[in-house]
Design a protein around this motif. Structure first.
Motif, PDB file in Angstrom:
ATOM      1  N   THR A  17     -60.046 -32.254 -42.778  1.00 55.41           N
ATOM      2  CA  THR A  17     -59.005 -32.619 -43.849  1.00 55.41           C
ATOM      3  C   THR A  17     -59.532 -32.024 -45.104  1.00 55.41           C
ATOM      4  O   THR A  17     -60.574 -32.003 -45.471  1.00 55.41           O
ATOM      5  CB  THR A  17     -59.294 -34.252 -44.020  1.00 55.41           C
ATOM      6  OG1 THR A  17     -58.942 -34.829 -42.454  1.00 55.41           O
ATOM      7  CG2 THR A  17     -58.163 -34.657 -44.895  1.00 55.41           C
ATOM      8  N   THR A  18     -58.551 -31.643 -45.810  1.00 54.44           N
ATOM      9  CA  THR A  18     -58.790 -31.317 -47.335  1.00 54.44           C
ATOM     10  C   THR A  18     -57.563 -32.177 -48.087  1.00 54.44           C
ATOM     11  O   THR A  18     -56.766 -32.262 -47.665  1.00 54.44           O
ATOM     12  CB  THR A  18     -58.448 -29.770 -47.531  1.00 54.44           C
ATOM     13  OG1 THR A  18     -58.920 -29.636 -49.058  1.00 54.44           O
ATOM     14  CG2 THR A  18     -57.162 -29.237 -47.280  1.00 54.44           C
TER      15      THR A  18
ATOM     16  N   ILE B 248     -62.713 -24.044 -50.312  1.00 55.55           N
ATOM     17  CA  ILE B 248     -62.260 -24.430 -51.557  1.00 55.55           C
ATOM     18  C   ILE B 248     -62.575 -23.124 -52.335  1.00 55.55           C
ATOM     19  O   ILE B 248     -63.909 -22.674 -52.364  1.00 55.55           O
ATOM     20  CB  ILE B 248     -62.916 -25.660 -52.277  1.00 55.55           C
ATOM     21  CG1 ILE B 248     -62.602 -26.863 -51.539  1.00 55.55           C
ATOM     22  CG2 ILE B 248     -62.007 -25.724 -53.887  1.00 55.55           C
ATOM     23  CD1 ILE B 248     -63.207 -28.171 -52.129  1.00 55.55           C
ATOM     24  N   PHE B 249     -61.648 -22.359 -52.819  1.00 52.57           N
ATOM     25  CA  PHE B 249     -61.686 -21.146 -53.343  1.00 52.57           C
ATOM     26  C   PHE B 249     -61.192 -21.214 -55.085  1.00 52.57           C
ATOM     27  O   PHE B 249     -60.182 -21.598 -55.179  1.00 52.57           O
ATOM     28  CB  PHE B 249     -61.222 -20.114 -52.588  1.00 52.57           C
ATOM     29  CG  PHE B 249     -61.696 -20.001 -51.201  1.00 52.57           C
ATOM     30  CD1 PHE B 249     -62.601 -19.041 -50.838  1.00 52.57           C
ATOM     31  CD2 PHE B 249     -60.842 -20.559 -50.227  1.00 52.57           C
ATOM     32  CE1 PHE B 249     -63.048 -19.152 -49.559  1.00 52.57           C
ATOM     33  CE2 PHE B 249     -61.284 -20.823 -48.905  1.00 52.57           C
ATOM     34  CZ  PHE B 249     -62.359 -19.969 -48.592  1.00 52.57           C
ATOM     35  N   PRO B 250     -61.971 -20.247 -55.825  1.00 50.76           N
ATOM     36  CA  PRO B 250     -61.347 -20.008 -57.268  1.00 50.76           C
ATOM     37  C   PRO B 250     -60.288 -19.013 -56.764  1.00 50.76           C
ATOM     38  O   PRO B 250     -60.308 -18.049 -56.215  1.00 50.76           O
ATOM     39  CB  PRO B 250     -62.495 -19.458 -58.086  1.00 50.76           C
ATOM     40  CG  PRO B 250     -63.456 -19.100 -56.997  1.00 50.76           C
ATOM     41  CD  PRO B 250     -63.198 -19.781 -55.751  1.00 50.76           C
ATOM     42  N   VAL B 251     -59.212 -19.214 -57.847  1.00 57.81           N
ATOM     43  CA  VAL B 251     -58.101 -18.137 -57.643  1.00 57.81           C
ATOM     44  C   VAL B 251     -58.197 -17.363 -59.098  1.00 57.81           C
ATOM     45  O   VAL B 251     -58.479 -16.063 -59.229  1.00 57.81           O
ATOM     46  CB  VAL B 251     -56.658 -18.617 -57.802  1.00 57.81           C
ATOM     47  CG1 VAL B 251     -55.744 -17.750 -57.698  1.00 57.81           C
ATOM     48  CG2 VAL B 251     -56.535 -19.493 -56.324  1.00 57.81           C
TER      49      VAL B 251
ATOM     50  N   SER C 293     -57.616 -24.972 -52.228  1.00 58.30           N
ATOM     51  CA  SER C 293     -58.438 -25.649 -51.075  1.00 58.30           C
ATOM     52  C   SER C 293     -57.705 -25.547 -49.729  1.00 58.30           C
ATOM     53  O   SER C 293     -56.213 -25.343 -49.863  1.00 58.30           O
ATOM     54  CB  SER C 293     -58.723 -27.190 -51.054  1.00 58.30           C
ATOM     55  OG  SER C 293     -57.582 -27.887 -51.175  1.00 58.30           O
ATOM     56  N   ILE C 294     -58.097 -25.203 -48.378  1.00 61.77           N
ATOM     57  CA  ILE C 294     -57.345 -24.803 -47.461  1.00 61.77           C
ATOM     58  C   ILE C 294     -57.406 -25.597 -46.370  1.00 61.77           C
ATOM     59  O   ILE C 294     -58.561 -26.335 -46.144  1.00 61.77           O
ATOM     60  CB  ILE C 294     -57.539 -23.419 -47.114  1.00 61.77           C
ATOM     61  CG1 ILE C 294     -59.214 -23.069 -46.840  1.00 61.77           C
ATOM     62  CG2 ILE C 294     -57.186 -22.341 -48.305  1.00 61.77           C
ATOM     63  CD1 ILE C 294     -59.382 -22.887 -45.309  1.00 61.77           C
ATOM     64  N   ALA C 295     -56.731 -25.582 -45.300  1.00 62.64           N
ATOM     65  CA  ALA C 295     -56.765 -26.496 -43.947  1.00 62.64           C
ATOM     66  C   ALA C 295     -56.553 -25.339 -42.918  1.00 62.64           C
ATOM     67  O   ALA C 295     -55.242 -24.521 -43.362  1.00 62.64           O
ATOM     68  CB  ALA C 295     -56.086 -27.635 -43.901  1.00 62.64           C
ATOM     69  N   GLY C 296     -56.963 -25.269 -41.727  1.00 62.77           N
ATOM     70  CA  GLY C 296     -56.423 -24.557 -40.871  1.00 62.77           C
ATOM     71  C   GLY C 296     -57.360 -23.405 -40.421  1.00 62.77           C
ATOM     72  O   GLY C 296     -58.580 -23.428 -40.454  1.00 62.77           O
TER      73      GLY C 296
ATOM     74  N   ALA D 153     -52.515 -24.041 -44.267  1.00 63.65           N
ATOM     75  CA  ALA D 153     -51.778 -24.780 -45.522  1.00 63.65           C
ATOM     76  C   ALA D 153     -52.862 -24.742 -46.548  1.00 63.65           C
ATOM     77  O   ALA D 153     -54.306 -24.731 -46.659  1.00 63.65           O
ATOM     78  CB  ALA D 153     -51.376 -26.032 -45.098  1.00 63.65           C
ATOM     79  N   LEU D 154     -52.131 -24.671 -47.647  1.00 66.29           N
ATOM     80  CA  LEU D 154     -52.909 -24.342 -49.041  1.00 66.29           C
ATOM     81  C   LEU D 154     -52.608 -25.622 -49.889  1.00 66.29           C
ATOM     82  O   LEU D 154     -51.418 -26.134 -50.116  1.00 66.29           O
ATOM     83  CB  LEU D 154     -52.650 -23.034 -49.648  1.00 66.29           C
ATOM     84  CG  LEU D 154     -52.432 -21.973 -48.769  1.00 66.29           C
ATOM     85  CD1 LEU D 154     -51.621 -20.794 -49.441  1.00 66.29           C
ATOM     86  CD2 LEU D 154     -53.940 -21.560 -48.257  1.00 66.29           C
ATOM     87  N   LEU D 155     -53.610 -25.985 -50.788  1.00 69.22           N
ATOM     88  CA  LEU D 155     -53.486 -27.047 -51.905  1.00 69.22           C
ATOM     89  C   LEU D 155     -53.757 -26.046 -52.922  1.00 69.22           C
ATOM     90  O   LEU D 155     -55.017 -25.616 -53.499  1.00 69.22           O
ATOM     91  CB  LEU D 155     -54.114 -28.140 -51.510  1.00 69.22           C
ATOM     92  CG  LEU D 155     -54.129 -29.060 -50.660  1.00 69.22           C
ATOM     93  CD1 LEU D 155     -54.826 -30.274 -50.351  1.00 69.22           C
ATOM     94  CD2 LEU D 155     -52.479 -29.175 -50.177  1.00 69.22           C
ATOM     95  N   LEU D 156     -52.923 -25.642 -54.090  1.00 65.98           N
ATOM     96  CA  LEU D 156     -53.014 -25.031 -55.022  1.00 65.98           C
ATOM     97  C   LEU D 156     -53.094 -25.867 -56.274  1.00 65.98           C
ATOM     98  O   LEU D 156     -51.931 -26.436 -56.538  1.00 65.98           O
ATOM     99  CB  LEU D 156     -52.004 -23.805 -55.253  1.00 65.98           C
ATOM    100  CG  LEU D 156     -52.045 -22.926 -56.295  1.00 65.98           C
ATOM    101  CD1 LEU D 156     -53.285 -21.972 -56.286  1.00 65.98           C
ATOM    102  CD2 LEU D 156     -50.897 -22.196 -56.437  1.00 65.98           C
ATOM    103  N   GLY D 157     -54.291 -25.863 -57.025  1.00 69.93           N
ATOM    104  CA  GLY D 157     -54.112 -26.671 -58.282  1.00 69.93           C
ATOM    105  C   GLY D 157     -54.481 -25.940 -59.430  1.00 69.93           C
ATOM    106  O   GLY D 157     -55.280 -24.984 -59.531  1.00 69.93           O
TER     107      GLY D 157
END
Length: 253
Positions: A36-37, A67-70, A77-80, A135-139
């Protein structure tokens, strides 16, 4: 060849009679099978948390990141499937760099999210390639207005904007807990959200799964509004508080 997708799941270019594209749905299953993320838009920034399974006791802490910096004011943060997600992270960084070269300013998070969504969608249209199993969570936090924003990008290429969301195995339970946390404290700060995020990840962790390492990062005043990992001592304190709260809830039950 058995199952509901029999004969219609061999190619991403084939629709089933009821209008489904099974290869895209299977990519979604790859996301659901991962740790989970979650990400939460707080009053003063964005916080990310990830449940990172320890595949081996010999793994060095901090490796196998989720979790990665863009760019300086944006993280993901990523899932999958991590290998698939790293391709998207690389694409996001390229889009950010090219936008700065063309317009001499940081790429707005809405545009970056839409471009990544279109990139992922393109991989659902051709028979010679497969969808991304992530799937991606982009903040992001605007460096001038300090307004935070959060987007979720699905394997199909769909993009949604949230105040808080989750992806992965414990997605539904995590979303419910995030809703409760934001409902009880609409002015939640990133500092306060640390223990909430740690508690949610520990709560949705399946006991049958491997042990995990909690990964946390944020973009807020504490990090000078730049994407940065949460300091180790703060993660440890957040986990201690989260476990205390979970034990208290179990005693009340």
């Amino acid at each position: 060849m058995a199952g509901t997708g029999a004969g219609y799941d061999l190619s991403v270019t084939t629709f089933s009679p009821d209008g489904r594209v099974f290869q895209v749905e299977y990519a979604g299953k790859a996301v659901e099978n991962s740790g989970t993320t979650l990400a939460i838009c707080c009053k003063d920034g964005v916080i990310f948390a990830a449940e990172k399974f320890m595949l081996s006791k010999m793994l060095v802490p901090g490796t196998n990141k989720r979790i990665f910096p863009v760019h300086r004011h944006c993280g993901m943060s990523i899932a999958g499937l991590v290998a698939d997600a790293r391709m998207i992270v690389s694409r996001a960084r390229s889009e950010s760099t090219q936008y700065v070269s063309s317009y001499a300013e940081e790429i707005p998070p809405e545009i970056l999210a839409e471009r990544l969504g279109m990139f992922m969608h393109a991989y659902t249209l051709y028979g010679s390639i497969r969808p991304f199993g992530c799937a991606l969570l982009l903040g992001s936090v605007d460096k001038e207005t300090k307004v935070p924003s959060l987007f979720s990008i699905e394997p199909s290429g769909m993009v949604f904007k949230y105040t808080g969301t989750a992806a992965g195995k414990g997605k539904q339970a995590a979303k419910t807990e995030i809703e409760k946390a934001l409902a009880n404290n609409p002015d939640l700060t990133c500092e306060q959200a640390l223990s909430h995020a740690a508690k949610i990840i520990h709560k949705v962790h399946d006991e049958k799964d491997k042990d995990f390492e909690l990964e946390l990062s944020w973009i807020c005043g504490e990090s000078k509004y730049q994407h940065a990992p949460v300091p180790a001592e703060k993660i440890k304190a957040a986990e201690t508080e989260a476990k205390r709260q979970l034990e208290a809830e179990q005693e009340d039950d």
